[in-house]
Design a protein around this motif. Structure first.
Motif, PDB file in Angstrom:
ATOM      1  N   ILE A  45       0.873  -1.169   0.000  1.00 43.73           N
ATOM      2  CA  ILE A  45       0.000   0.000   0.000  1.00 43.73           C
ATOM      3  C   ILE A  45       0.914   1.223   0.000  1.00 43.73           C
ATOM      4  O   ILE A  45       1.782   1.346   0.860  1.00 43.73           O
ATOM      5  CB  ILE A  45      -0.908   0.028   1.238  1.00 43.73           C
ATOM      6  CG1 ILE A  45      -1.859  -1.175   1.228  1.00 43.73           C
ATOM      7  CG2 ILE A  45      -1.717   1.328   1.295  1.00 43.73           C
ATOM      8  CD1 ILE A  45      -2.649  -1.341   2.517  1.00 43.73           C
ATOM      9  N   GLN A  54      -0.886   6.823   0.722  1.00 47.31           N
ATOM     10  CA  GLN A  54      -2.240   6.362   0.974  1.00 47.31           C
ATOM     11  C   GLN A  54      -2.433   6.019   2.453  1.00 47.31           C
ATOM     12  O   GLN A  54      -3.479   6.302   3.037  1.00 47.31           O
ATOM     13  CB  GLN A  54      -2.542   5.147   0.098  1.00 47.31           C
ATOM     14  CG  GLN A  54      -3.990   4.697   0.116  1.00 47.31           C
ATOM     15  CD  GLN A  54      -4.329   3.847  -1.089  1.00 47.31           C
ATOM     16  OE1 GLN A  54      -3.926   4.141  -2.213  1.00 47.31           O
ATOM     17  NE2 GLN A  54      -5.070   2.772  -0.880  1.00 47.31           N
ATOM     18  N   ARG A  55      -1.416   5.424   3.060  1.00 49.40           N
ATOM     19  CA  ARG A  55      -1.481   5.158   4.505  1.00 49.40           C
ATOM     20  C   ARG A  55      -1.606   6.479   5.286  1.00 49.40           C
ATOM     21  O   ARG A  55      -2.366   6.567   6.256  1.00 49.40           O
ATOM     22  CB  ARG A  55      -0.243   4.389   4.954  1.00 49.40           C
ATOM     23  CG  ARG A  55      -0.179   2.950   4.454  1.00 49.40           C
ATOM     24  CD  ARG A  55       1.060   2.240   4.962  1.00 49.40           C
ATOM     25  NE  ARG A  55       1.119   0.865   4.518  1.00 49.40           N
ATOM     26  CZ  ARG A  55       0.547  -0.163   5.131  1.00 49.40           C
ATOM     27  NH1 ARG A  55      -0.140   0.060   6.240  1.00 49.40           N
ATOM     28  NH2 ARG A  55       0.642  -1.390   4.654  1.00 49.40           N
ATOM     29  N   LEU A  90      -8.045   2.519   5.804  1.00 45.97           N
ATOM     30  CA  LEU A  90      -7.161   1.377   6.021  1.00 45.97           C
ATOM     31  C   LEU A  90      -7.732   0.539   7.155  1.00 45.97           C
ATOM     32  O   LEU A  90      -7.894   1.026   8.274  1.00 45.97           O
ATOM     33  CB  LEU A  90      -5.742   1.838   6.372  1.00 45.97           C
ATOM     34  CG  LEU A  90      -4.703   0.739   6.627  1.00 45.97           C
ATOM     35  CD1 LEU A  90      -4.483  -0.105   5.373  1.00 45.97           C
ATOM     36  CD2 LEU A  90      -3.380   1.347   7.081  1.00 45.97           C
ATOM     37  N   SER A 107      -7.199  -1.361   1.952  1.00 44.16           N
ATOM     38  CA  SER A 107      -7.239   0.093   1.868  1.00 44.16           C
ATOM     39  C   SER A 107      -7.919   0.512   0.578  1.00 44.16           C
ATOM     40  O   SER A 107      -7.634  -0.032  -0.485  1.00 44.16           O
ATOM     41  CB  SER A 107      -5.815   0.664   1.914  1.00 44.16           C
ATOM     42  OG  SER A 107      -5.840   2.080   1.772  1.00 44.16           O
ATOM     43  N   HIS A 128      -6.891  -1.758  -2.524  1.00 46.32           N
ATOM     44  CA  HIS A 128      -5.644  -2.477  -2.257  1.00 46.32           C
ATOM     45  C   HIS A 128      -5.899  -3.515  -1.164  1.00 46.32           C
ATOM     46  O   HIS A 128      -6.520  -3.203  -0.141  1.00 46.32           O
ATOM     47  CB  HIS A 128      -4.556  -1.532  -1.737  1.00 46.32           C
ATOM     48  CG  HIS A 128      -3.981  -0.603  -2.754  1.00 46.32           C
ATOM     49  ND1 HIS A 128      -4.646   0.513  -3.220  1.00 46.32           N
ATOM     50  CD2 HIS A 128      -2.788  -0.626  -3.398  1.00 46.32           C
ATOM     51  CE1 HIS A 128      -3.884   1.147  -4.095  1.00 46.32           C
ATOM     52  NE2 HIS A 128      -2.757   0.485  -4.224  1.00 46.32           N
ATOM     53  N   SER A 151       5.582  -0.663   2.663  1.00 49.03           N
ATOM     54  CA  SER A 151       4.976   0.475   1.969  1.00 49.03           C
ATOM     55  C   SER A 151       6.010   1.142   1.080  1.00 49.03           C
ATOM     56  O   SER A 151       7.197   1.181   1.384  1.00 49.03           O
ATOM     57  CB  SER A 151       4.430   1.479   2.981  1.00 49.03           C
ATOM     58  OG  SER A 151       3.391   0.902   3.738  1.00 49.03           O
TER      59      SER A 151
END
Length: 252
Positions: free
Chosen positions: A12, A16-17, A191, A221, A242, A250
């Motif tokens: 991921i 995005q996290r 997430l 996610s 994802h 990551s």
């Protein structure tokens, strides 16, 4: 049920996290050319979409009569977007995808054509009265909701089972949908931890998803993007899913 490796992403993206950790609705502008994404699960996820549509199309695709023009416009917008990407190419009257498959667009069935081109699920919402209503969707990878329960419903009803979605957030989301402008999409992410990596996870509102544990084997996610179509003025909510095994590194 364990998904085959090509359906699961290797990671991921860190950006995005970071977005997933922000408070709702936490929308930020989409970088130019970054609305639609292609990752290492592209071929596997599009093959899974084709399988799901062949097995039970009515559970993953819906288009109310008032959304037909918007669905057709969405296909036009997507075709224009991928025409600018180096990983897609025109081949006669068809389009060669990043995985080498050639797709012939069918303007009479825009949602089906879209399912053959992009990883994203695509929801079309149109303003009716004071709220936006879900009037069409390509939803092959639902995360614990069903298209049958949501089609034709306004945003406030769609989000009823979502615990943090209170009146304040509902008003902010409605203002976002009212204010988003053509050519200026925005995005956020979530997430969650999952025991099951299956992409197609429909659940009725009364059947809430079991909460993932700290030691759950998978992370899921969604990169959620909101954009406005310039012609019909419909809003498109796109979802790039994802799913990774816990411990995946990551990147980006």
């Amino acid at each position: 049920m364990t998904q085959s490796a090509p359906i699961l992403q290797s990671h991921i993206p860190q950006i995005q996290r970071d977005r997933a950790a922000a408070r709702l609705p936490s929308m930020v502008p989409v970088a130019p050319g970054d609305w639609l994404q292609v990752d290492d699960a592209y071929a596997g996820q599009l093959a899974e979409k084709a399988r799901l549509i062949a097995a039970h199309r009515d559970r993953v695709m819906a288009c109310l009569p008032e959304a037909r023009d918007a669905a057709a416009e969405l296909l036009t917008v997507v075709l224009a977007e991928i025409a600018m990407r180096p990983d897609f190419a025109m081949v006669g009257h068809g389009i060669r995808r990043p995985d080498g498959v050639v797709v012939s667009p069918d303007p009479k069935d825009p949602l089906l054509t879209l399912s053959q081109l992009v990883q994203e699920d695509l929801c079309i919402l149109q303003k009716q009265g004071d709220e936006h209503v879900l009037t069409a969707a390509l939803l092959c990878f639902p995360a614990s909701w069903t298209l049958a329960e949501k089609i034709g419903r306004p945003l406030t009803v769609i989000h009823v089972p979502v615990a943090p979605y209170d009146d304040g957030i509902a008003a902010r989301v409605q203002r976002l949908f009212d204010g988003v402008q053509p050519g200026r999409p925005v995005w956020r992410a979530n997430l969650l931890r999952y025991e099951d990596p299956t992409l197609f996870q429909p659940r009725a509102e009364a059947d809430q998803r079991p909460v993932g544990r700290p030691d759950s084997a998978f992370e899921r996610s969604e990169r959620q993007t909101v954009l406005r179509l310039p012609g019909t003025r419909a809003v498109v909510f796109s979802i790039h899913t994802h799913v990774v095994r816990r411990g995946a590194i990551s990147q980006g």
